[in-house]
Design a protein around this motif. Sequence first.
Motif, short mmCIF file in Angstrom:
data_model
loop_
_atom_site.label_atom_id
_atom_site.label_comp_id
_atom_site.label_asym_id
_atom_site.label_seq_id
_atom_site.Cartn_x
_atom_site.Cartn_y
_atom_site.Cartn_z
N GLY A 262 73.84 20.61 37.99
CA GLY A 262 74.92 19.64 38.20
C GLY A 262 74.48 18.21 38.05
O GLY A 262 75.11 17.28 38.56
N ALA A 263 73.38 18.01 37.32
CA ALA A 263 72.85 16.67 37.10
C ALA A 263 71.94 16.68 35.88
O ALA A 263 71.39 17.72 35.51
N ALA A 264 71.80 15.52 35.24
CA ALA A 264 70.91 15.38 34.09
C ALA A 264 69.99 14.18 34.30
O ALA A 264 70.37 13.20 34.94
N ASN A 265 68.78 14.29 33.76
CA ASN A 265 67.86 13.15 33.85
C ASN A 265 67.31 12.75 32.48
O ASN A 265 66.61 11.75 32.37
N THR A 266 67.62 13.53 31.43
CA THR A 266 67.08 13.27 30.10
C THR A 266 68.19 13.38 29.08
O THR A 266 68.80 14.44 28.92
N ILE A 267 68.45 12.27 28.39
CA ILE A 267 69.53 12.19 27.41
C ILE A 267 68.95 11.93 26.02
O ILE A 267 68.09 11.07 25.86
N THR A 268 69.43 12.67 25.04
CA THR A 268 69.02 12.44 23.65
C THR A 268 70.26 12.12 22.82
O THR A 268 71.24 12.87 22.86
N PHE A 269 70.20 11.00 22.10
CA PHE A 269 71.27 10.62 21.18
C PHE A 269 70.88 11.15 19.80
O PHE A 269 69.98 10.62 19.15
N ARG A 270 71.54 12.21 19.36
CA ARG A 270 71.18 12.86 18.12
C ARG A 270 71.81 12.18 16.92
O ARG A 270 72.82 11.46 17.04
N ASP B 248 70.09 16.94 29.43
CA ASP B 248 69.21 17.99 29.94
C ASP B 248 68.69 17.56 31.31
O ASP B 248 68.76 16.38 31.68
N ASN B 249 68.17 18.52 32.05
CA ASN B 249 67.51 18.22 33.32
C ASN B 249 66.11 18.80 33.26
O ASN B 249 65.94 20.02 33.20
N THR B 250 65.09 17.94 33.26
CA THR B 250 63.70 18.38 33.15
C THR B 250 62.95 18.29 34.48
O THR B 250 61.74 18.50 34.51
N ASP B 251 63.66 18.00 35.57
CA ASP B 251 62.99 17.88 36.87
C ASP B 251 62.37 19.21 37.29
O ASP B 251 61.23 19.26 37.78
N GLY B 252 63.12 20.30 37.13
CA GLY B 252 62.59 21.61 37.51
C GLY B 252 61.42 22.01 36.63
O GLY B 252 60.43 22.59 37.11
#
Length: 279
Positions: free
Chosen positions: A89-97, A105-109
């Motif tokens: 339910g949250a994102a920490n990484t955004i990519t502009f393609r 995406d969420n890369t914390d886990g």
Amino acid sequence: MTEHDRVPLAGVVGWPIAHSRSPRLHHHWLRRYGLAGDYVPLGVAPRDFEAAFRALPLLGFRGVNVTIPFKETVLKLATKVSDRASLIGAANTITFREDGTIYADNTDGYGFLENLRAGAPGWKASDGPALVFGAGGAARAIISALLSDGAPEIRLTNRTRARAEFLAEHFGAKVRVVDWIKAEAAMDGAATLVNATALGMTGHPPLPVSLRRAPKSMLVTDIVYTPLMTPLLEEARERRMRWVDGLGMLLHQGRPGFEAWYGVAPEVDEELRRAVLED
């Protein structure tokens, strides 16, 4: 010159943002690999977030990390969301393609698991139950990661029980809520203990528990990294238990974004740790 022929830009968006160590992390990698590019802190007031965020691709940004208070808001602005970001339910990484897609995406886990695998070789979430303190955004990512890695049970405790119950309902039957005052008893038979609260951080009181009832084989970890050795980790060390500090979670969670934005898969090592910790 096409949009992606520009010097690649990335950054971290939050409010406030001056405390973030992500610029140190990415600048170290840019220097190490001799890459053109920059990574900048972007302090954006909440009322301006959507307009500022939508302008970033026009300014040449290939992506950004997103931190408090925008990790949930940004999901509404993405055109594609990873399964793990959706579940958390949250994102920490955004990519502009290049095709105009905004990928969240969420890369914390991922960062959490990679930190434990590196710091405690042989550790697996499937080793046994995990006791998790906290029910905020970090705890959501950690619970999701532990379950995906095979944890048989999550014992979740939080000062506000209702927040823990909300997460237990969200993640299902493997998550069991434990009263905050009964947390020490919940250490019995646990394989992993995670402090996913701010308790123990500089300026905050310590986590109010003792490890006297913890199995000697239990791995103790803390997402706090200022200080690097929290009172919880100090006690684990004194009791000759396995422990892993929280800095590696920050370092490893940055790897997928760096690779997506700059085209190189970066390494986490002691030199990087020193660079990020420098005052």
